[in-house]
Scaffold this motif. Sequence first.
Motif, PDB file in Angstrom:
ATOM      1  N   THR A 225      66.666  13.271  92.434  1.00 56.72           N
ATOM      2  CA  THR A 225      67.628  14.099  91.709  1.00 56.72           C
ATOM      3  C   THR A 225      66.972  15.401  91.279  1.00 56.72           C
ATOM      4  O   THR A 225      65.825  15.411  90.843  1.00 56.72           O
ATOM      5  N   PHE A 226      67.709  16.506  91.425  1.00 55.99           N
ATOM      6  CA  PHE A 226      67.209  17.824  91.049  1.00 55.99           C
ATOM      7  C   PHE A 226      68.173  18.482  90.069  1.00 55.99           C
ATOM      8  O   PHE A 226      69.379  18.236  90.098  1.00 55.99           O
ATOM      9  N   LEU A 227      67.612  19.338  89.222  1.00 55.71           N
ATOM     10  CA  LEU A 227      68.391  20.150  88.298  1.00 55.71           C
ATOM     11  C   LEU A 227      68.341  21.600  88.765  1.00 55.71           C
ATOM     12  O   LEU A 227      67.334  22.042  89.327  1.00 55.71           O
ATOM     13  N   HIS A 228      69.420  22.338  88.509  1.00 47.24           N
ATOM     14  CA  HIS A 228      69.529  23.712  88.995  1.00 47.24           C
ATOM     15  C   HIS A 228      70.196  24.585  87.941  1.00 47.24           C
ATOM     16  O   HIS A 228      70.966  24.102  87.106  1.00 47.24           O
ATOM     17  N   LYS A 229      69.940  25.879  88.053  1.00 45.24           N
ATOM     18  CA  LYS A 229      70.716  26.849  87.285  1.00 45.24           C
ATOM     19  C   LYS A 229      70.702  28.184  88.007  1.00 45.24           C
ATOM     20  O   LYS A 229      69.761  28.513  88.737  1.00 45.24           O
ATOM     21  N   LEU A 230      71.782  28.932  87.819  1.00 46.89           N
ATOM     22  CA  LEU A 230      71.879  30.308  88.290  1.00 46.89           C
ATOM     23  C   LEU A 230      71.973  31.196  87.058  1.00 46.89           C
ATOM     24  O   LEU A 230      72.750  30.918  86.146  1.00 46.89           O
ATOM     25  N   THR A 231      71.194  32.277  87.059  1.00 47.92           N
ATOM     26  CA  THR A 231      71.143  33.187  85.916  1.00 47.92           C
ATOM     27  C   THR A 231      71.357  34.613  86.385  1.00 47.92           C
ATOM     28  O   THR A 231      70.794  35.032  87.404  1.00 47.92           O
ATOM     29  N   SER A 232      72.169  35.369  85.650  1.00 46.13           N
ATOM     30  CA  SER A 232      72.357  36.789  85.936  1.00 46.13           C
ATOM     31  C   SER A 232      71.146  37.562  85.441  1.00 46.13           C
ATOM     32  O   SER A 232      70.778  37.484  84.268  1.00 46.13           O
TER      33      SER A 232
END
Length: 250
Positions: A225-232
Amino acid sequence: MPQAKGGTSQFTVRSNEINYRGEATMPAVVSYFQEAAWDNTKTLGISMYDLLERGLTWVLQRMRIEMFRYPKHDEKVTVETWASGREKVFLHRDFRLYSEAQELLGQATSVWLVMDVEARKMVAVPDFIMAHEIAPDHPPLPFAKGKLPALETPAYEEQMPVRWHDIDLNRHVTNTRYIAWVLEALPVAFHEEKQLQELDIIYRAESLLGDTVLSSGGKASAENTFLHKLTSQQTGKELVQAQTKWGASD
């Protein structure tokens, strides 16, 4: 009160929607779900075009997807979709993806909000949408609720400039592009060895033309399992939070 009857839509997996294994990608599958939702809401008179005439639009807030098998190039598939519930300003919609032989390939549950186009703010669900009852003949999938674990220490990062062809009818980055960017942060070798089985993605803020998005990913405590995020990078806002679960590649 009219019933929000479910609907079905048919698709053929095209060559520009597959990976090197010849299978539809996750963004392609989600595009089938969204197109089926559009078809169904059109028959109900509450499609995005119907909302835009009133200065409103649909916005996807969350989607949780499980894939059991990805369809292959030129395979014909059917998406079944229905309105599955309401909670205050949250509208739930479910999906099931079938092969021609009625094999269940995948399923998803989603959460939608209504946005004022000019103010770029969420609004209460208008009466003309609330007038439709939830489809009574389709038991809902478990709602996508609760928080996802935060990504504290990214192991992988990639920068994604927002370009013209990333923008949709709402003049912000389209949902499927966010999914592609979430997955792009992981190494190529990982994609070659693993196959995405589950995706839980929360859309927190919109990204506009000219922005640069940082995609970050790292391992979660659960296995595979992986965690992700997108940030401006322009505003510093977290645009997307996601969790993925992977299995061995066939």
